[in-house]
Design a protein around this motif. Sequence first.
Motif, PDB file in Angstrom:
ATOM      1  N   LEU A  11      -5.383   7.372   0.903  1.00  0.00           N
ATOM      2  CA  LEU A  11      -4.218   7.205   1.778  1.00  0.00           C
ATOM      3  C   LEU A  11      -3.970   5.730   2.077  1.00  0.00           C
ATOM      4  O   LEU A  11      -2.816   5.275   2.097  1.00  0.00           O
ATOM      5  CB  LEU A  11      -4.421   7.983   3.078  1.00  0.00           C
ATOM      6  N   LYS A  12      -5.034   4.959   2.305  1.00  0.00           N
ATOM      7  CA  LYS A  12      -4.858   3.527   2.575  1.00  0.00           C
ATOM      8  C   LYS A  12      -4.271   2.808   1.365  1.00  0.00           C
ATOM      9  O   LYS A  12      -3.401   1.951   1.502  1.00  0.00           O
ATOM     10  CB  LYS A  12      -6.195   2.909   2.958  1.00  0.00           C
ATOM     11  N   THR A  13      -4.760   3.173   0.169  1.00  0.00           N
ATOM     12  CA  THR A  13      -4.234   2.558  -1.049  1.00  0.00           C
ATOM     13  C   THR A  13      -2.748   2.884  -1.223  1.00  0.00           C
ATOM     14  O   THR A  13      -1.962   2.035  -1.657  1.00  0.00           O
ATOM     15  CB  THR A  13      -5.016   3.052  -2.278  1.00  0.00           C
ATOM     16  N   ALA A  14      -2.392   4.118  -0.891  1.00  0.00           N
ATOM     17  CA  ALA A  14      -1.008   4.549  -1.064  1.00  0.00           C
ATOM     18  C   ALA A  14      -0.072   3.946  -0.019  1.00  0.00           C
ATOM     19  O   ALA A  14       1.094   3.677  -0.307  1.00  0.00           O
ATOM     20  CB  ALA A  14      -0.933   6.070  -1.006  1.00  0.00           C
ATOM     21  N   LEU A  15      -0.574   3.717   1.192  1.00  0.00           N
ATOM     22  CA  LEU A  15       0.310   3.353   2.305  1.00  0.00           C
ATOM     23  C   LEU A  15       0.296   1.883   2.686  1.00  0.00           C
ATOM     24  O   LEU A  15       1.263   1.380   3.264  1.00  0.00           O
ATOM     25  CB  LEU A  15      -0.049   4.179   3.549  1.00  0.00           C
ATOM     26  N   ILE A  16      -0.786   1.191   2.401  1.00  0.00           N
ATOM     27  CA  ILE A  16      -0.930  -0.193   2.852  1.00  0.00           C
ATOM     28  C   ILE A  16      -0.824  -1.168   1.675  1.00  0.00           C
ATOM     29  O   ILE A  16      -1.443  -0.972   0.635  1.00  0.00           O
ATOM     30  CB  ILE A  16      -2.270  -0.398   3.575  1.00  0.00           C
ATOM     31  N   SER A  17      -0.046  -2.209   1.866  1.00  0.00           N
ATOM     32  CA  SER A  17       0.133  -3.224   0.834  1.00  0.00           C
ATOM     33  C   SER A  17      -0.644  -4.491   1.192  1.00  0.00           C
ATOM     34  O   SER A  17      -0.847  -4.800   2.364  1.00  0.00           O
ATOM     35  CB  SER A  17       1.618  -3.565   0.700  1.00  0.00           C
ATOM     36  N   LYS A  18      -1.079  -5.222   0.180  1.00  0.00           N
ATOM     37  CA  LYS A  18      -1.731  -6.508   0.397  1.00  0.00           C
ATOM     38  C   LYS A  18      -0.736  -7.661   0.265  1.00  0.00           C
ATOM     39  O   LYS A  18      -1.120  -8.823   0.309  1.00  0.00           O
ATOM     40  CB  LYS A  18      -2.880  -6.679  -0.601  1.00  0.00           C
ATOM     41  N   ASN A  19       0.530  -7.317   0.099  1.00  0.00           N
ATOM     42  CA  ASN A  19       1.571  -8.333   0.022  1.00  0.00           C
ATOM     43  C   ASN A  19       1.617  -9.115   1.341  1.00  0.00           C
ATOM     44  O   ASN A  19       1.725  -8.515   2.414  1.00  0.00           O
ATOM     45  CB  ASN A  19       2.912  -7.644  -0.242  1.00  0.00           C
ATOM     46  N   PRO A  20       1.534 -10.459   1.305  1.00  0.00           N
ATOM     47  CA  PRO A  20       1.512 -11.260   2.535  1.00  0.00           C
ATOM     48  C   PRO A  20       2.716 -10.996   3.446  1.00  0.00           C
ATOM     49  O   PRO A  20       2.586 -11.022   4.673  1.00  0.00           O
ATOM     50  CB  PRO A  20       1.518 -12.704   2.017  1.00  0.00           C
ATOM     51  N   VAL A  21       3.878 -10.747   2.849  1.00  0.00           N
ATOM     52  CA  VAL A  21       5.083 -10.487   3.654  1.00  0.00           C
ATOM     53  C   VAL A  21       4.899  -9.218   4.471  1.00  0.00           C
ATOM     54  O   VAL A  21       5.215  -9.166   5.666  1.00  0.00           O
ATOM     55  CB  VAL A  21       6.326 -10.360   2.748  1.00  0.00           C
ATOM     56  N   GLN A  68       2.095   6.615  -7.452  1.00  0.00           N
ATOM     57  CA  GLN A  68       2.741   5.364  -7.052  1.00  0.00           C
ATOM     58  C   GLN A  68       2.221   4.969  -5.683  1.00  0.00           C
ATOM     59  O   GLN A  68       2.342   5.742  -4.721  1.00  0.00           O
ATOM     60  CB  GLN A  68       4.258   5.529  -7.008  1.00  0.00           C
ATOM     61  N   ASP A  69       1.627   3.774  -5.573  1.00  0.00           N
ATOM     62  CA  ASP A  69       1.191   3.318  -4.252  1.00  0.00           C
ATOM     63  C   ASP A  69       2.307   2.499  -3.615  1.00  0.00           C
ATOM     64  O   ASP A  69       3.368   2.275  -4.214  1.00  0.00           O
ATOM     65  CB  ASP A  69      -0.113   2.516  -4.337  1.00  0.00           C
ATOM     66  N   PHE A  70       2.087   2.067  -2.384  1.00  0.00           N
ATOM     67  CA  PHE A  70       3.143   1.378  -1.655  1.00  0.00           C
ATOM     68  C   PHE A  70       3.509   0.052  -2.306  1.00  0.00           C
ATOM     69  O   PHE A  70       4.676  -0.350  -2.300  1.00  0.00           O
ATOM     70  CB  PHE A  70       2.737   1.142  -0.197  1.00  0.00           C
ATOM     71  N   GLU A  71       2.528  -0.636  -2.863  1.00  0.00           N
ATOM     72  CA  GLU A  71       2.788  -1.917  -3.522  1.00  0.00           C
ATOM     73  C   GLU A  71       3.748  -1.742  -4.693  1.00  0.00           C
ATOM     74  O   GLU A  71       4.685  -2.529  -4.876  1.00  0.00           O
ATOM     75  CB  GLU A  71       1.482  -2.541  -3.998  1.00  0.00           C
ATOM     76  N   GLN A  72       3.540  -0.700  -5.481  1.00  0.00           N
ATOM     77  CA  GLN A  72       4.436  -0.422  -6.608  1.00  0.00           C
ATOM     78  C   GLN A  72       5.827  -0.059  -6.123  1.00  0.00           C
ATOM     79  O   GLN A  72       6.827  -0.498  -6.692  1.00  0.00           O
ATOM     80  CB  GLN A  72       3.847   0.714  -7.455  1.00  0.00           C
ATOM     81  N   PHE A  73       5.886   0.734  -5.067  1.00  0.00           N
ATOM     82  CA  PHE A  73       7.177   1.104  -4.498  1.00  0.00           C
ATOM     83  C   PHE A  73       7.922  -0.125  -3.990  1.00  0.00           C
ATOM     84  O   PHE A  73       9.108  -0.329  -4.272  1.00  0.00           O
ATOM     85  CB  PHE A  73       6.972   2.096  -3.352  1.00  0.00           C
ATOM     86  N   PHE A  74       7.217  -0.993  -3.256  1.00  0.00           N
ATOM     87  CA  PHE A  74       7.837  -2.163  -2.651  1.00  0.00           C
ATOM     88  C   PHE A  74       8.337  -3.148  -3.713  1.00  0.00           C
ATOM     89  O   PHE A  74       9.359  -3.809  -3.533  1.00  0.00           O
ATOM     90  CB  PHE A  74       6.839  -2.862  -1.720  1.00  0.00           C
ATOM     91  N   SER A  75       7.626  -3.220  -4.836  1.00  0.00           N
ATOM     92  CA  SER A  75       7.967  -4.185  -5.891  1.00  0.00           C
ATOM     93  C   SER A  75       8.942  -3.633  -6.921  1.00  0.00           C
ATOM     94  O   SER A  75       9.353  -4.361  -7.829  1.00  0.00           O
ATOM     95  CB  SER A  75       6.682  -4.639  -6.611  1.00  0.00           C
TER      96      SER A  75
END
Length: 202
Positions: A11-21, A68-75
């Motif tokens: 769940l953390k991998t899917a929901l949390i991004s390491k993107n600085p923004v 698809q994790d959140f990072e992929q979704f955001f990018s």
Amino acid sequence: MQTIRHSEQTLKTALISKNPVLMSQYEKLDVGEQHLMNEAFQPTSGLFGPITLHSQSDWIISHPEAPQDFEQFFSDPYRKTPSPEKHSIYVQSIGSLGNTRIISEEYIKWLKGYCEAFFYGLTVKLLEPVPVSATRCSFRVNDNTQNLQIHAGDILKYLKKKKPEDAFCVVGITMIDLYPRDSWNFVFGQASLTDGTSEMDR
């Protein structure tokens, strides 16, 4: 039957991004939002409950998709984002949504509240309900179910014409079955990412 449960790490991998923004946005969460975020990671939370698969024809089994994790979704370069000029979600009800007008109004009121909570920060507005005839869509009677069905693509065209200037998207809601093409039995909904329109049946 098969039950799918996601671990806290999944769940953390899917929901949390390491993107600085995005990391800087997490630091701005208030106490209530932080509590909700922490609760989301717990496997026992009601936010992301277990998924029960009843048969081999369930969507997850019969239509395998890459996760698809959140990072992929955001990018995702095709992801559309609201802007100061396009910040409203419009809901268009098509036909009756219940046996009485009061039931229809209560349902659409509940749906508006759900959208406001799920798409936090966006304004949700209700368009004046219209009868199915106003859409001038094609229709048919399904050979198997004998249910009346309306053409999903025609509804999308109608919604595109009615889309207000400040709309991020417009969503059509109907209790009538939808079909996307003659060869299909039915479809639960259809959307156009480029036009910002979608429609779904119950």
